[in-house]
Design a protein around this motif. Structure first.
Motif, PDB file in Angstrom:
ATOM      1  N   ILE A 290       0.844  -1.185   0.000  1.00 46.40           N
ATOM      2  CA  ILE A 290       0.000   0.000   0.000  1.00 46.40           C
ATOM      3  C   ILE A 290       0.883   1.240   0.000  1.00 46.40           C
ATOM      4  N   LEU A 291       0.623   2.145  -0.935  1.00 45.60           N
ATOM      5  CA  LEU A 291       1.233   3.475  -0.932  1.00 45.60           C
ATOM      6  C   LEU A 291       0.108   4.473  -0.686  1.00 45.60           C
ATOM      7  N   ASP A 292       0.024   4.969   0.528  1.00 49.27           N
ATOM      8  CA  ASP A 292      -1.085   5.826   0.951  1.00 49.27           C
ATOM      9  C   ASP A 292      -0.628   7.278   0.901  1.00 49.27           C
ATOM     10  N   LEU A 293      -1.129   8.016  -0.078  1.00 49.44           N
ATOM     11  CA  LEU A 293      -0.708   9.403  -0.285  1.00 49.44           C
ATOM     12  C   LEU A 293      -1.672  10.414   0.318  1.00 49.44           C
ATOM     13  N   ARG A 294      -2.622   9.956   1.083  1.00 49.93           N
ATOM     14  CA  ARG A 294      -3.600  10.869   1.671  1.00 49.93           C
ATOM     15  C   ARG A 294      -2.983  11.690   2.804  1.00 49.93           C
ATOM     16  N   VAL A 295      -3.546  12.864   3.002  1.00 51.20           N
ATOM     17  CA  VAL A 295      -3.095  13.704   4.111  1.00 51.20           C
ATOM     18  C   VAL A 295      -3.457  13.047   5.434  1.00 51.20           C
ATOM     19  N   ASP A 296      -4.588  12.375   5.462  1.00 53.90           N
ATOM     20  CA  ASP A 296      -5.088  11.742   6.681  1.00 53.90           C
ATOM     21  C   ASP A 296      -5.221  10.238   6.437  1.00 53.90           C
ATOM     22  N   PRO A 297      -4.117   9.493   6.514  1.00 56.54           N
ATOM     23  CA  PRO A 297      -4.179   8.052   6.219  1.00 56.54           C
ATOM     24  C   PRO A 297      -4.957   7.294   7.275  1.00 56.54           C
ATOM     25  N   LYS A 298      -5.423   6.113   6.878  1.00 53.18           N
ATOM     26  CA  LYS A 298      -6.254   5.310   7.775  1.00 53.18           C
ATOM     27  C   LYS A 298      -5.438   4.683   8.898  1.00 53.18           C
ATOM     28  N   MET A 299      -4.242   4.217   8.577  1.00 47.89           N
ATOM     29  CA  MET A 299      -3.422   3.553   9.588  1.00 47.89           C
ATOM     30  C   MET A 299      -2.576   4.603  10.293  1.00 47.89           C
TER      31      MET A 299
ATOM     32  N   VAL B 235       2.025  14.096   1.600  1.00 48.27           N
ATOM     33  CA  VAL B 235       1.963  14.787   0.303  1.00 48.27           C
ATOM     34  C   VAL B 235       3.303  15.373  -0.115  1.00 48.27           C
ATOM     35  N   ASP B 236       4.320  15.272   0.721  1.00 43.08           N
ATOM     36  CA  ASP B 236       5.616  15.832   0.356  1.00 43.08           C
ATOM     37  C   ASP B 236       6.272  14.994  -0.745  1.00 43.08           C
ATOM     38  N   PRO B 237       6.642  15.594  -1.872  1.00 43.77           N
ATOM     39  CA  PRO B 237       7.207  14.831  -3.012  1.00 43.77           C
ATOM     40  C   PRO B 237       8.467  14.050  -2.647  1.00 43.77           C
ATOM     41  N   LEU B 238       9.339  14.641  -1.807  1.00 41.10           N
ATOM     42  CA  LEU B 238      10.574  13.953  -1.447  1.00 41.10           C
ATOM     43  C   LEU B 238      10.275  12.715  -0.615  1.00 41.10           C
ATOM     44  N   ASP B 239       9.380  12.858   0.362  1.00 42.05           N
ATOM     45  CA  ASP B 239       9.014  11.700   1.183  1.00 42.05           C
ATOM     46  C   ASP B 239       8.347  10.625   0.332  1.00 42.05           C
ATOM     47  N   GLN B 240       7.557  11.046  -0.626  1.00 39.09           N
ATOM     48  CA  GLN B 240       6.915  10.079  -1.523  1.00 39.09           C
ATOM     49  C   GLN B 240       7.970   9.328  -2.339  1.00 39.09           C
ATOM     50  N   ALA B 241       8.969  10.052  -2.833  1.00 37.48           N
ATOM     51  CA  ALA B 241      10.013   9.424  -3.639  1.00 37.48           C
ATOM     52  C   ALA B 241      10.804   8.404  -2.809  1.00 37.48           C
ATOM     53  N   LEU B 242      11.074   8.743  -1.552  1.00 35.48           N
ATOM     54  CA  LEU B 242      11.801   7.816  -0.686  1.00 35.48           C
ATOM     55  C   LEU B 242      10.990   6.546  -0.443  1.00 35.48           C
ATOM     56  N   ALA B 243       9.680   6.710  -0.260  1.00 34.95           N
ATOM     57  CA  ALA B 243       8.817   5.543  -0.058  1.00 34.95           C
ATOM     58  C   ALA B 243       8.752   4.694  -1.317  1.00 34.95           C
ATOM     59  N   VAL B 244       8.651   5.328  -2.463  1.00 36.43           N
ATOM     60  CA  VAL B 244       8.572   4.605  -3.735  1.00 36.43           C
ATOM     61  C   VAL B 244       9.837   3.779  -3.963  1.00 36.43           C
ATOM     62  N   ASN B 245      10.981   4.317  -3.561  1.00 37.65           N
ATOM     63  CA  ASN B 245      12.235   3.583  -3.736  1.00 37.65           C
ATOM     64  C   ASN B 245      12.238   2.275  -2.947  1.00 37.65           C
ATOM     65  N   GLN B 246      11.535   2.255  -1.839  1.00 39.48           N
ATOM     66  CA  GLN B 246      11.490   1.046  -1.018  1.00 39.48           C
ATOM     67  C   GLN B 246      10.515   0.011  -1.569  1.00 39.48           C
ATOM     68  N   LEU B 247       9.522   0.466  -2.329  1.00 35.75           N
ATOM     69  CA  LEU B 247       8.492  -0.455  -2.818  1.00 35.75           C
ATOM     70  C   LEU B 247       9.058  -1.560  -3.700  1.00 35.75           C
ATOM     71  N   SER B 248       9.992  -1.192  -4.550  1.00 37.12           N
ATOM     72  CA  SER B 248      10.535  -2.185  -5.482  1.00 37.12           C
ATOM     73  C   SER B 248      11.303  -3.284  -4.759  1.00 37.12           C
ATOM     74  N   GLU B 249      11.736  -2.996  -3.523  1.00 38.48           N
ATOM     75  CA  GLU B 249      12.478  -3.986  -2.751  1.00 38.48           C
ATOM     76  C   GLU B 249      11.556  -4.899  -1.949  1.00 38.48           C
ATOM     77  N   MET B 250      10.247  -4.650  -2.033  1.00 42.53           N
ATOM     78  CA  MET B 250       9.293  -5.395  -1.215  1.00 42.53           C
ATOM     79  C   MET B 250       8.559  -6.454  -2.021  1.00 42.53           C
ATOM     80  N   VAL B 251       9.240  -7.049  -2.948  1.00 45.71           N
ATOM     81  CA  VAL B 251       8.665  -8.123  -3.763  1.00 45.71           C
ATOM     82  C   VAL B 251       9.491  -9.381  -3.546  1.00 45.71           C
TER      83      VAL B 251
END
Length: 697
Positions: free
Chosen positions: A248-257, A271-287
């Motif tokens: 799950i990549l939750d980009l909402r201002v008020d996430p559920k968890m 919503v910060d682009p840099l924080d989003q980019a850092l999270a996206v970089n980790q996603l590819s390693e989670m397979v």
């Protein structure tokens, strides 16, 4: 034995090779690296007293011709000792740290497995979610849930949903998401042909292919245009949707968890682009397939969560920040269930558990006890050799965050000694998986091994519930020590973040100015047990033998959070119905099969309170207190009364007090007037016989 390689880091540490009993290197990671390579050729394990160059030494070990036959370990002596203001007198600490690194590793624990196939759901406003989906769709199996409209790509290369999330739970490889389809256009069916956009007279439909209901005047031209596809319905009844995902990549201002430790595989960078980019970089390693330790063990037999439909202790449920622990009641019997996939290993459940039913296993208290015993013994022995009259203080910290802070403080105190103060010579850092995993049994156990005090370093990223629990447990530990006449010896350092070196520096400066303390007792040789209460009983017995003031006959009151204590009883209210006995999960309350006697063994009581809740007369009250070990082992009588004998057959069927109470309550009722009153004084068998006899008279 291991080969110990110690380096004074280009002569920046005043280390005494003779006192340490090891050869001294000056540039082990550079000109003298040959000494390291030579050590690898042996059959003994290798301990390198340097953590900064661990990556380099590890790489050299991997490239060595002879594969390692024993572990390669690293220990930091530079930032915690050699670079501090008291480096010249830190020999005992360095020796203790080297001895710690030489100890056997903890036994392996069971693992928890995850499997992720890369099914990713991106949740958030379409303007942010869609661009990330475009970038990730070639590497991951992407789906998008737009919580706010956004222009959709014309190519349907990945599913796009719209709506509001109603439920989101799960963990890596097994997330379940429920959402409510709120717009008349269902993007799962929409072909994005644009027919609805063209015919809408109000322009209420754009390239997001969602209807702006504020503009829509209900002409329904769009419905007619989409008739062949059927993607638009203003009267849709089934709006609930559900699907499962691995990530799950939750980009909402008020996430559920919102828990402080979200499950693995869930990323909420905001919503910060840099924080989003850092999270996206980790996603590819989670397979792929993953595993993590199973941090806990649970013994349902001694759990005090619930009995007779009543909830007693819920400490583990209350403190868990990941929602991993839930309550289960079956036939009135209460227990807890832990989802190991959600557990992140904080260990606060074990710290707060009064019975020891929940215990931390990574590593166990027994293993930590062996290490601390060795550290205390080596430090004390080395200090005596150089006539240093000081006892060690134990600094507990979370392994990752705490190490970062301590290393940062050590470097800062070396470069800017006037601004920062490093660890005093008597303070020994000891890293654990999470600071919340350590509790009363380990703290008091450390004191019984000769540590003068236990200091908990909180790095600021802990859940508020963890801090509250540790403060509560520290208060309890200090109350126990004060009951024996000792000073407070459990302290907390509350940093605001891992960058808050100022707070830690001030705390170290205060310790240095105060100087080392004397131990509270002579060291014990006992080992710590994995059974929490067994360890506590042994430690309390050791402390009691050397107490400065004896405990009074009535004991000493402890805080309400205590897992030690007794019961007070209102004998006038108690009817000796024994419902409390059947409800006690620990066997602290006992009845007598021959006489109406209620007994109590305080050692068994965990102060869960189920007995007080179960008592129909509200006659029982918890009494958190500390009594002597001998008193706590004794079986004492809480209440007793005379038995009541059936007036017909003479059999005992209750207590005198219970029957008197029943006669008082029912005596005025018409159904029990006259001779019927005597039936209340009969056992159930004689009562039936008497009723049948009276009917035939």
């Amino acid at each position: 034995m291991s080969q110990k390689l110690v380096c004074n880091c280009n002569s920046t540490m005043p280390l005494d090779a003779k006192a340490l009993g090891v050869p001294m290197h000056t540039s082990l990671c550079r000109q003298e690296v040959g000494s390291f390579l030579k050590a690898l050729e042996g059959s003994d394990s290798v301990v390198v007293a340097c953590t900064q160059e661990a990556a380099l030494f590890g790489e050299l070990a991997d490239q060595a011709e002879k594969p390692l036959v024993a572990p390669l370990r690293f220990v930091n002596i530079r930032e915690v000792a050699g670079w501090t203001q008291e480096a010249k007198t830190s020999g005992p600490k360095i020796a203790a740290l080297l001895a710690l690194a030489d100890m056997p590793e903890a036994d392996p624990v069971p693992v928890v497995n995850y499997e992720s196939q890369g099914r990713l759901l991106i949740v958030g406003a379409g303007s942010q979610a869609i661009p990330w989906a475009e970038k990730l769709s070639s590497a991951l199996d992407v789906s998008v849930l737009c919580t706010e409209p956004g222009d959709l790509p014309l190519n349907r290369s990945y599913p796009v949903y719209t709506g509001a999330v109603t439920k989101l739970d799960g963990y890596l490889g097994k997330f379940s998401v429920d959402w409510d389809l709120q717009n008349p256009i269902d993007p799962e069916m929409c072909t994005r042909c644009g027919a609805c956009v063209e015919v809408c007279p109000e322009g209420a439909i754009d390239l997001s292919f969602q209807i702006d209901l504020n503009k829509c005047k209900s002409h329904r031209a769009c419905v007619t245009a989409c008739a062949g596809i059927g993607a638009i319905s203003f009267d849709r009844k089934e709006r609930g949707r559900n699907s499962e995902f691995d990530l799950i990549l939750d980009l909402r201002v008020d996430p559920k968890m919102r828990m402080s430790q979200t499950p693995q595989g869930y990323f909420a960078p905001g919503v910060d682009p840099l924080d989003q980019a850092l999270a996206v970089n980790q996603l590819s390693e989670m397979v792929g397939e993953f595993e993590k330790p199973k941090y806990f063990t649970y013994n349902e037999k001694i759990c005090a969560h619930g009995r007779n439909g009543k909830v007693g202790c819920s400490a583990c449920i209350d403190v868990c920040s990941t929602g991993a622990i839930g309550s289960i009641f079956k036939n009135g019997q209460g227990s807890v269930e832990v989802n190991p996939n959600l557990c992140m290993g904080c260990g606060a459940c074990a710290t707060s558990c009064p019975s020891g039913a929940m215990s931390y296993n990574y590593p166990s208290v027994a293993h930590q006890g062996k290490e601390l015993k060795t550290v205390a013994n080596v430090f004390t022995a080395e200090a005596k050799k150089i006539n240093q009259a000081m006892a060690p203080s134990l600094l507990l910290h979370t392994l990752k965050a705490g190490t970062q802070m301590i290393d940062g403080l050590g470097r800062s105190s070396h470069i800017m000694p006037k601004q920062f103060e490093g660890l005093p010579a008597f303070v020994i850092p000891y890293g654990i998986e999470h600071i919340a995993s350590t509790g009363l049994d380990l703290w008091l156990g450390a004191l019984s091994y000769g540590f003068a005090e236990v200091i908990l370093l909180l790095s600021g990223d802990e859940d508020p519930a963890y801090r509250a629990t540790l403060e509560e447990q520290a208060e309890l530990a200090n109350s126990i020590l004060k009951a024996y006449g000792f000073d407070e010896r459990i302290h907390l350092i509350l940093a605001s973040s891992t960058d808050d070196l100022v707070t830690v520096s001030k705390a170290m400066g205060a310790l240095r100015q105060r100087g080392s303390l004397n131990p509270v007792c002579t060291p014990t040789s006992m080992g710590l047990s994995n059974q929490k209460r067994e360890t506590l009983e042994a430690v309390l017995e050791h402390l009691q033998k050397q107490a400065k003031t004896p405990l009074p006959e009535v004991g000493v009151a402890l805080p309400s959070s205590s897992l030690l204590g007794g019961l007070t009883i209102n004998k006038d209210a108690c009817t000796l119905c024994m419902s409390c006995v059947s409800s006690c999960p620990e066997g602290a309350l006992l009845d007598n099969p021959d006489e109406p006697i209620l007994s109590f063994i305080e050692k068994q009581c965990v102060q869960c309170g189920i007995c007080a809740q179960t008592c129909p007369e509200h006659a029982l009250t918890l009494a958190p207190r500390l009594q002597t070990v001998e008193q706590r082992k004794q079986r004492v009588t809480l209440n007793e009364t005379k038995p009541f004998h059936c007036i017909s057959c003479g059999k005992v069927f209750g207590t005198l007090k219970m029957v008197d109470l029943m006669l008082t309550k029912l005596g005025t009722h018409g159904a029990f007037a006259g001779a019927a009153m005597d039936r209340l004084k009969m056992c159930s068998d004689c009562r039936v016989v008497d009723m049948v006899k009276k009917e035939h008279e």
